[in-house]
Structures are given as C-alpha cells and as structure tokens.
Scaffold this motif. Sequence first.
Motif, PDB file in Angstrom:
ATOM      1  N   GLY A   1      43.323  36.251  41.503  1.00  0.00           N
ATOM      2  CA  GLY A   1      44.076  37.245  40.759  1.00  0.00           C
ATOM      3  C   GLY A   1      43.221  37.954  39.723  1.00  0.00           C
ATOM      4  N   VAL A   2      43.692  39.132  39.315  1.00  0.00           N
ATOM      5  CA  VAL A   2      42.956  39.968  38.366  1.00  0.00           C
ATOM      6  C   VAL A   2      43.855  40.271  37.165  1.00  0.00           C
ATOM      7  N   PRO A   3      43.972  39.350  36.221  1.00  0.00           N
ATOM      8  CA  PRO A   3      44.758  39.657  35.020  1.00  0.00           C
ATOM      9  C   PRO A   3      44.066  40.727  34.182  1.00  0.00           C
ATOM     10  N   LEU A   4      44.853  41.533  33.504  1.00  0.00           N
ATOM     11  CA  LEU A   4      44.299  42.593  32.663  1.00  0.00           C
ATOM     12  C   LEU A   4      43.794  42.017  31.345  1.00  0.00           C
ATOM     13  N   GLY A   5      42.874  42.739  30.720  1.00  0.00           N
ATOM     14  CA  GLY A   5      42.395  42.351  29.409  1.00  0.00           C
ATOM     15  C   GLY A   5      41.173  41.462  29.450  1.00  0.00           C
ATOM     16  N   ALA A   6      40.750  41.049  28.250  1.00  0.00           N
ATOM     17  CA  ALA A   6      39.548  40.230  28.116  1.00  0.00           C
ATOM     18  C   ALA A   6      39.810  38.803  28.573  1.00  0.00           C
ATOM     19  N   TYR A   7      38.843  38.221  29.285  1.00  0.00           N
ATOM     20  CA  TYR A   7      38.889  36.806  29.622  1.00  0.00           C
ATOM     21  C   TYR A   7      38.068  36.043  28.571  1.00  0.00           C
ATOM     22  N   SER A   8      38.309  34.757  28.482  1.00  0.00           N
ATOM     23  CA  SER A   8      37.528  33.919  27.571  1.00  0.00           C
ATOM     24  C   SER A   8      36.843  32.831  28.380  1.00  0.00           C
ATOM     25  N   LEU A   9      35.724  32.335  27.859  1.00  0.00           N
ATOM     26  CA  LEU A   9      35.049  31.241  28.555  1.00  0.00           C
ATOM     27  C   LEU A   9      35.931  30.000  28.563  1.00  0.00           C
ATOM     28  N   ASP A  10      36.697  29.799  27.506  1.00  0.00           N
ATOM     29  CA  ASP A  10      37.621  28.673  27.472  1.00  0.00           C
ATOM     30  C   ASP A  10      38.604  28.740  28.636  1.00  0.00           C
ATOM     31  N   ARG A  11      39.123  29.927  28.922  1.00  0.00           N
ATOM     32  CA  ARG A  11      40.075  30.064  30.025  1.00  0.00           C
ATOM     33  C   ARG A  11      39.384  29.870  31.372  1.00  0.00           C
ATOM     34  N   LEU A  12      38.179  30.402  31.521  1.00  0.00           N
ATOM     35  CA  LEU A  12      37.449  30.226  32.773  1.00  0.00           C
ATOM     36  C   LEU A  12      37.131  28.755  33.006  1.00  0.00           C
ATOM     37  N   GLY A  13      36.784  28.044  31.951  1.00  0.00           N
ATOM     38  CA  GLY A  13      36.529  26.623  32.089  1.00  0.00           C
ATOM     39  C   GLY A  13      37.786  25.844  32.444  1.00  0.00           C
ATOM     40  N   ARG A  14      38.899  26.216  31.829  1.00  0.00           N
ATOM     41  CA  ARG A  14      40.152  25.514  32.109  1.00  0.00           C
ATOM     42  C   ARG A  14      40.671  25.817  33.522  1.00  0.00           C
ATOM     43  N   ASP A  15      40.298  26.967  34.065  1.00  0.00           N
ATOM     44  CA  ASP A  15      40.612  27.224  35.478  1.00  0.00           C
ATOM     45  C   ASP A  15      40.007  26.136  36.357  1.00  0.00           C
ATOM     46  N   VAL A  16      38.758  25.760  36.057  1.00  0.00           N
ATOM     47  CA  VAL A  16      38.088  24.724  36.843  1.00  0.00           C
ATOM     48  C   VAL A  16      38.763  23.372  36.634  1.00  0.00           C
ATOM     49  N   VAL A  17      39.080  23.037  35.398  1.00  0.00           N
ATOM     50  CA  VAL A  17      39.731  21.757  35.112  1.00  0.00           C
ATOM     51  C   VAL A  17      41.068  21.673  35.833  1.00  0.00           C
ATOM     52  N   GLU A  18      41.843  22.757  35.801  1.00  0.00           N
ATOM     53  CA  GLU A  18      43.139  22.753  36.473  1.00  0.00           C
ATOM     54  C   GLU A  18      42.984  22.659  37.991  1.00  0.00           C
TER      55      GLU A  18
END
Length: 265
Positions: free
Chosen positions: A66-83
């Motif tokens: 998916g392509v959410p709008l707006g800025a991404y954060s490294l914290d969110r990208l890392g939590r994608d992997v954890v999830e």
Amino acid sequence: MQGLSFFTTGDGVRIAYRMDGDPSLPVLVLSNSIGTTLHMWDGQIPALSRHFRVLRFDTRGHGASGVPLGAYSLDRLGRDVVELLDGLKIRRAHFLGLSLGGFIGQWLGVHVPERIDRLVLANTSAYLGPARQWDERIAATLQAPDMTDTAETFLGNWFPAAMLQVGGPVIDAFRAMLLATDRQGLAGAFAAVRDTDLRRTIALIDAPTLVITGRDDTVTAAIHGAEIAATVPHAELLELPVVHLSNVERPDEFLEAVQKFLLPR
C-alpha cells in the motif's frame, strides 16, 4: 500477483511479502532499497534459499504494498517488519538490508534486539542529512509529470556508467521498478531518511553485524559504512568495488560474503 502474500499493519497498510525455501530452515529477512521491490533480490534467492527460509517484502509505498499519503517514519518502517514477523510467528531471524533496508536493519538492531540473530547492513548510512536536500527531492518528485527523469537519476546513482551503457535485462528490470513506483510512496520514504539520525544509537546494537560498503558509492559513501562499523560493537566491515546496488553489480562476491557471515562456522 503470483507468489505474493499480504498482511495488514496496525495502521491499516497492506504489505506484500514472499517466502522461499524450506520452512524448517532459519529465517533470513531481506529488505530493499528505495525505489525497488522485493525482486531486487531475485538473483540471490536460488542460493540463499538452500540455506534459509527467505522472507522478502515490499516496503510500504513500493511494489505491491500500500501507498499511504504523507511522510513515513523509520519507526513505522521498522514496526512493519516486526508486525510481519509477529503475523508469521517468527520469533527471531537474520536480517539483510540494503540502503533504506539497511536503515531499517539498524532500527531493528537498536529497538528489538531480541528479534535479530545476525545483521547485514549493505550500502547504507546512519544519517544522510541535511534535511533541506530531502525536502527538495520530495518536492521535485511530487511535482514531476512522471517518474522518467527520477528513474534515470536513480539508475545513474546505482550503477557504474559502463554497466548503464551496455544496458540489458538487469538495467531494464530496475528501470521498470522505478517507473512503476508511486511518487507518493517514494516521497514518503525520502521523508523517513530525512528524519533519521542513528549515529549515536547504533552503539546499542548487540547482534553480530556485517557492514558492506561500495568503494564508488555516491549515495551512501563508503565512509558512512565505515563509521557504522566503527560504532556498532565488534562489527565486521567489507568494502566491494561497486557503486550502490552491490548485490546486483557484484553478485558473486556479495553472496559469498553474506553466506560466510550468516552460516554456522
């Protein structure tokens, strides 16, 4: 798409992933560069899947994710992997990330050390400031009529001129990945890099770590990798005679180094 599975993150973004190799083998997670998909690792899968259960995924904003709008954060990208690991009931895994994937790997090593066995950080950095240059790239990306110019700029930063001049199916494949990348996703990932500074915190990484740099890398200079290796306790450093996508430009040397580091000694 054939061979892909999907899961939905806690913030509602669908992430595409794929697994190769026998389920009984140790898990190795591969994480991509900005502007690419999980197919950037296609050349390494036949060899790696003999020794590992290889898990690849499309970073949010890229490929079939998916392509959410707006800025991404490294914290969110890392939590994608954890999830993703949680959803697949994977307690621990090796992790190999290149460029943006290397940023994610550093975050994982700092924030969820209990999930990481061995860590390989390729052609990456702990900090790529100043912020203004990223704001300019974000604006230019979103204002461009299409991805054509952006794609050619990326290719010029990723591969040596001689390789680009010859062209062929490898270059064509990466150009196609770039042209298919959603500009919102690219801009979001740029923002994650813009806002990241791991130069001090990576001293907390305790996983055995291999840092691979490119001698001629103009995106994440070899000195950046050397600084990571000097900060992460007991990290190993390897410089290859490459530009940015070391797994593509020198696949044999890259694969040999990764397998030597990850396989039991």
